[in-house]
Design a protein around this motif. Structure first.
Motif, mmCIF file in Angstrom:
data_model
loop_
_atom_site.group_PDB
_atom_site.id
_atom_site.type_symbol
_atom_site.label_atom_id
_atom_site.label_comp_id
_atom_site.label_asym_id
_atom_site.label_seq_id
_atom_site.Cartn_x
_atom_site.Cartn_y
_atom_site.Cartn_z
ATOM 1 N N VAL A 72 -27.485 -14.500 -7.530
ATOM 2 C CA VAL A 72 -28.581 -13.493 -7.957
ATOM 3 C C VAL A 72 -29.766 -13.955 -7.474
ATOM 4 C CG1 VAL A 72 -29.560 -11.868 -9.121
ATOM 5 C CG2 VAL A 72 -27.250 -12.503 -9.642
ATOM 6 N N GLU A 73 -30.111 -13.173 -6.499
ATOM 7 C CA GLU A 73 -31.708 -13.778 -5.979
ATOM 8 C C GLU A 73 -32.370 -12.157 -5.804
ATOM 9 O OE1 GLU A 73 -34.134 -16.537 -2.845
ATOM 10 O OE2 GLU A 73 -32.082 -16.050 -2.399
ATOM 11 N N GLY A 74 -33.392 -11.995 -6.689
ATOM 12 C CA GLY A 74 -33.971 -10.632 -6.713
ATOM 13 C C GLY A 74 -33.005 -9.678 -6.909
ATOM 14 N N GLU A 75 -32.903 -8.670 -6.130
ATOM 15 C CA GLU A 75 -32.085 -7.659 -5.867
ATOM 16 C C GLU A 75 -30.764 -7.892 -4.918
ATOM 17 O OE1 GLU A 75 -33.848 -3.898 -4.643
ATOM 18 O OE2 GLU A 75 -35.395 -3.986 -6.413
ATOM 19 N N ASP A 76 -30.823 -8.983 -4.408
ATOM 20 C CA ASP A 76 -29.530 -9.383 -3.557
ATOM 21 C C ASP A 76 -28.591 -10.005 -4.495
ATOM 22 O OD1 ASP A 76 -28.062 -10.062 -1.511
ATOM 23 O OD2 ASP A 76 -28.902 -11.985 -0.950
ATOM 24 N N VAL A 77 -27.243 -9.689 -4.521
ATOM 25 C CA VAL A 77 -26.023 -10.090 -5.314
ATOM 26 C C VAL A 77 -25.010 -10.415 -4.693
ATOM 27 C CG1 VAL A 77 -24.955 -9.599 -7.506
ATOM 28 C CG2 VAL A 77 -27.171 -8.909 -7.430
ATOM 29 N N GLN A 78 -24.511 -11.682 -4.598
ATOM 30 C CA GLN A 78 -23.470 -12.249 -3.772
ATOM 31 C C GLN A 78 -22.480 -12.733 -4.807
ATOM 32 O OE1 GLN A 78 -24.329 -15.491 -1.168
ATOM 33 N NE2 GLN A 78 -22.339 -15.784 -0.697
ATOM 34 N N GLU A 79 -21.273 -11.979 -4.504
ATOM 35 C CA GLU A 79 -20.174 -12.498 -5.456
ATOM 36 C C GLU A 79 -19.544 -13.966 -4.940
ATOM 37 O OE1 GLU A 79 -16.028 -11.224 -7.726
ATOM 38 O OE2 GLU A 79 -17.295 -9.752 -6.571
ATOM 39 N N ILE A 80 -19.221 -14.745 -5.791
ATOM 40 C CA ILE A 80 -18.711 -16.151 -5.113
ATOM 41 C C ILE A 80 -17.350 -16.386 -5.793
ATOM 42 C CG2 ILE A 80 -19.024 -18.512 -5.819
ATOM 43 C CD1 ILE A 80 -22.099 -18.489 -5.627
ATOM 44 N N THR A 81 -16.433 -16.764 -4.811
ATOM 45 C CA THR A 81 -14.988 -16.706 -5.051
ATOM 46 C C THR A 81 -14.475 -18.199 -4.769
ATOM 47 O OG1 THR A 81 -14.559 -15.747 -2.881
ATOM 48 C CG2 THR A 81 -14.546 -14.305 -4.823
ATOM 49 N N ASP A 82 -15.325 -19.074 -4.050
ATOM 50 C CA ASP A 82 -15.105 -20.137 -3.824
ATOM 51 C C ASP A 82 -15.765 -21.178 -4.480
ATOM 52 O OD1 ASP A 82 -14.850 -22.822 -2.330
ATOM 53 O OD2 ASP A 82 -14.932 -21.833 -0.461
ATOM 54 N N PRO A 83 -15.225 -22.264 -5.272
ATOM 55 C CA PRO A 83 -15.925 -23.102 -6.025
ATOM 56 C C PRO A 83 -16.827 -24.139 -5.234
ATOM 57 C CG PRO A 83 -13.375 -23.784 -5.760
ATOM 58 C CD PRO A 83 -13.663 -22.349 -5.254
ATOM 59 N N LEU A 84 -16.527 -24.393 -3.791
ATOM 60 C CA LEU A 84 -17.375 -25.175 -3.114
ATOM 61 C C LEU A 84 -18.677 -24.592 -2.755
ATOM 62 C CD1 LEU A 84 -14.897 -26.561 -0.574
ATOM 63 C CD2 LEU A 84 -15.454 -27.478 -2.329
ATOM 64 N N GLN A 85 -18.869 -23.010 -2.955
ATOM 65 C CA GLN A 85 -19.808 -22.350 -2.916
ATOM 66 C C GLN A 85 -21.119 -22.799 -3.928
ATOM 67 O OE1 GLN A 85 -18.064 -18.378 -2.046
ATOM 68 N NE2 GLN A 85 -19.613 -18.361 -0.940
#
Length: 589
Positions: A72-85
Motif C-alpha cells: 500500500v502506497e497512498g491510494e495505490d494498493v497492489q495485492e502480493i501473491t509471490d513471496p519473492l515480491q
C-alpha cells in the motif's frame, strides 16, 4: 497443451501461496522486521509505503490465518501473491535468504507435481482394494516387500512446517530431485566406498562395524569388495549417496582416489528408498535391514546436510547409553524407544590437510536401526510429519483420517499425546535429556489407526543437562562440539517447547482445527491433561520442569532471524504465547 499449462500455473500458484504464508507468519511471529499492529493484521513500514498483512485468525501458539498481503502506497494498493515480491522489499535479489526462498518455491512446486502423480496411482489401487483410508491401504499392502514407513515418509510434500525454506535444496537440479527426492519416490543407489585404514575413524555401539553390518545384509557388496579390493582387511566401507559421489567425492578427494586410498566398489550399489530428510535412506522394499544416514553437500532449509565427525561419535555412544537406560527404566521403556545407531564412520584426512572438517563431514555415514523390524502384527510406524500430508486414498489429511477412527479430533489428540509425551517428559524431567521430538524425528507406532507409542531418531539436536544426568549415570561420553551439553535447564525447556509444542503438536492441532472446525481449546486441553497426568508419576524436580512448561512463554526458534543473521549452530528463540495459559486466548481478528 492448454490443460497442461493451466495445471502448471495452478501448481506454481499453490507453491507461491504456501511459501508466502510461511514467510509472512514467520516475519510476524519472530518480529524479523519492525511492524505496526492493525485492527485486522500487521503493517511493515517501507518508506512512505507499507506491506499490510490481513489476519483473520490467530491460534494459541501464534500461528496465523492470513487472508491477503498487500503493498500500500497512498491510494495505490497492489495485492502480493509471490513471496519473492515480499523479500524484494527488504533484501537484494542476491541475498542468500532471497535465493533460498526462491529455491524453496521451485522445489515445492516440483513436490506438488510429484504428489499429484503418485496420489493418482495410489487412489486407483485403493479403489481396487476396496479400502476407505490410508491405514487400511497399508495393512492390505503390508508384506516383506512393502514398507509402510517408507510409504508414509514419501507422502510428505511441504517439508518443514514453520520455515519458508521448507523445500530449499541448494545444489540439487530438477532432474536429480526426480531421481533422489522422497516425494518422487526416490530410490538412490548407494555407492559402497572402500577407505584405507589410515584415513577413517569409526565408532561402534557394541561390536559390529559398518562394513560387517552391510556385508551381512548385502552379500553382493561383500563379494564385490573382496573381489575388487587388494588387502581388503586394510579398508573400511563408507556408504555414499550417489549425488555426493558425483558432485563432491570425485572432485575433492581426487588425490586419495588416484592413490587407491579411496576406491569405489563397482557392481554392488545398494538399493534404497529416500526418507523425509532426503539423505537418510531405507532399504528398498525391506523392513529389517538398517537405514543409512549419508552425507550430502546440499543446503536444505538452513543447513548443509553433511555428517559431522562429532555426530559419528555421539550416535553410537548415545545409542549405547539409551539402550542401558531403557533396560533399567521400565516406566520409560513402556512409552518410548530410540533408533539405535550401532556404527558410524567418517573420513579422517592426513595431517597437514587444510579444512579438516570439510573432508571429515563430506565422506561420512551412520548406520541406523530399522524401526519396522520389531513391530507387532498390524502395527505400522508413521513419522509425525506424515499426519499433515493429504491421504492419497481419501483426499483428507492423514490426521483427519486418524481422528475419524478415534471418533473425534479431541479423542485422537488425547491418544496421540499419550503416545508421545510421557516418554519425552520422563527423559527431560528425570534425566535432564531434551529430545528434539519434532514431526520428522518422532516415529509413532499405530495399530488400527490408533497411536500407541513413540520411537525417536537422530540424536543430533538433543540437549543434555550434565549435572542432572550425572546424578544417575556419572559421565556419559559425548563429543560436546555439537553443543549437546548444557548447564541451563531453560535450554532444555526451549528444545521441548520448540520441537514438541511448536513443531509437532501445535501443527497437528492447528490443521485439525482448520480442517474439521473443532475447537482448538479442547485439543490443547487434552494435551494439558496428559502432561499433568504424566507429572504425577515423576519426581519433584521433574514436576518443577513441567510447571515451567505449563506457565512460561512457549519459546520458539526464530528460524528466519537466524537465517538473516547467518546463525546456523547457535539457536535464537522468541517468546510465544503459552497454549496452556489464559494469556494465550485465541484472538479472532
Amino acid at each position: 497443451m492448454h490443460n497442461e499449462t493451466n495445471r502448471t500455473t495452478y501448481i506454481q500458484n499453490q507453491a507461491d501461496r504456501i511459501i508466502l504464508h510461511l514467510l509472512m507468519q514467520a516475519m510476524i511471529r519472530e518480529k524479523a522486521y519492525p511492524y505496526d499492529l492493525l485492527p485486522n493484521g500487521a503493517a511493515f513500514p517501507i518508506g512512505k509505503a507499507a506491506l499490510e498483512v490481513e489476519i483473520t485468525h490467530t491460534y494459541r501458539l501464534g500461528q496465523l490465518d492470513i487472508a491477503r498481503v498487500q503493498y500500500v502506497e497512498g491510494e495505490d494498493v497492489q495485492e502480493i501473491t509471490d513471496p519473492l515480491q515480499v523479500l524484494g522489499l527488504f533484501l537484494p535479489t542476491d541475498d542468500p535468504f532471497y535465493i533460498e526462498v526462491k529455491n524453496s518455491v521451485r522445489n515445492l512446486a516440483l513436490a506438488l507435481t510429484a504428489s499429484e502423480e503418485r496420489n493418482q496411482e495410489v487412489e486407483q489401487e485403493a479403489e481396487a482394494l476396496g479400502v476407505s483410508d490410508v491405514f487400511s491401504y497399508v495393512l492390505q499392502k503390508k508384506s516383506k516387500m512393502f514398507s509402510p514407513l517408507t510409504f508414509f515418509e514419501q507422502l510428505v510434500i511441504q517439508g518443514h512446517t514453520i520455515h519458508p525454506c521448507a523445500r530449499t535444496r541448494i545444489g540439487l537440479s530438477e532432474k536429480e530431485a526426480r531421481l533422489y527426492a522422497p516425494e518422487w519416490g526416490g530410490t538412490p543407489a548407494v555407492i559402497p566406498v572402500a577407505v584405507h585404514k589410515q584415513l577413517f575413524r569409526e565408532t561402534l555401539m557394541e561390536g559390529k562395524t559398518v562394513k560387517e553390518i552391510l556385508f551381512a545384509e548385502y552379500p553382493e557388496v561383500e563379494k564385490a569388495f573382496l573381489s575388487e579390493i587388494n588387502h581388503p582387511d586394510d579398508y573400511a566401507l563408507i556408504p555414499v549417496h550417489p549425488w555426493q559421489w558425483k558432485h563432491t567425492i570425485v572432485k575433492d578427494y581426487q588425490a586419495d582416489i588416484e592413490a587407491g586410498r579411496i576406491k569405489r566398489v563397482k557392481g554392488a550399489d545398494i538399493a534404497t528408498a529416500a526418507l523425509i530428510s532426503f539423505r537418510s535412506l531405507a532399504p528398498l522394499n525391506n523392513q529389517w535391514k538398517h537405514h543409512i544416514k549419508t552425507a550430502v553437500n546440499i543446503q536444505m532449509t538452513s543447513a548443509v546436510r553433511t555428517v559431522s565427525a562429532a555426530s559419528t561419535y555421539n550416535g553410537p555412544m548415545l545409542s549405547r547409553f539409551f539402550k542401558d537406560l531403557l533396560e533399567s527404566d521400565e516406566a520409560l521403556r513402556s512409552h518410548l524407544s530410540t533408533m539405535k545407531e550401532p556404527a558410524a564412520i567418517h573420513y579422517q584426512p592426513s595431517t597437514g590437510v587444510e579444512d579438516v572438517h570439510f573432508f571429515q563431514k563430506n565422506l561420512a555415514a551412520i548406520v541406523r536401526e530399522n524401526p519396522e523390524h520389531a513391530l507387532g502384527d498390524e502395527e505400522v510406524a508413521i513419522p509425525g510429519a506424515s499426519l499433515l500430508a493429504p491421504s492419497p486414498v481419501s483426499g483428507k489429511t492423514i490426521a483427519e483420517e486418524a481422528s475419524e477412527r478415534a471418533g473425534s479430533p479431541r479423542s485422537f489428540i488425547r491418544r496421540y499425546a499419550e503416545a508421545l509425551l510421557p516418554g519425552v517428559l520422563h527423559l527431560l524431567g528425570e534425566y535432564g535429556i531434551a529430545m528434539e521430538a519434532h514431526l520428522q524425528n518422532a516415529v509413532v507406532v499405530f495399530k488400527g489407526g490408533h497411536p500407541l507409542r513413540t520411537i525417536l531418531r537422530d540424536h543430533g539436536g538433543i540437549r543434555v543437562l550434565e549435572k542432572r544426568l550425572a546424578e544417575h549415570f556419572g559421565d556419559v561420553p559425548i563429543d560436546a562440539s555439537t553443543n549437546l551439553l548444557t548447564d541451563d535447564t531453560e535450554e532444555l525447556l526451549d528444545i521441548f517447547t520448540h520441537s514438541v509444542l511448536h513443531n509437532h503438536l501445535g501443527e497437528i492441532i492447528v490443521q485439525l482445527a482448520r480442517k474439521t472446525g473443532c475447537a482448538e481449546d479442547g485439543l490443547w486441553a487434552e494435551v494439558e491433561k496428559v502432561i499433568k497426568e504424566t507429572a504425577v508419576r515423576l519426581s519433584e524436580e521433574a514436576r518443577e520442569d513441567i510447571q515451567r512448561i505449563l506457565h512460561r512463554p512457549a519459546r520458539m526458534k526464530a528460524l528466519v532471524q537466524m537465517r538473516l543473521k547467518n546463525e546456523v549452530t547457535e539457536n535464537r528463540y522468541v517468546d510465544m504465547p503459552n497454549p496452556f495459559t489464559k494469556e494465550s486466548e485465541v484472538r479472532g481478528r
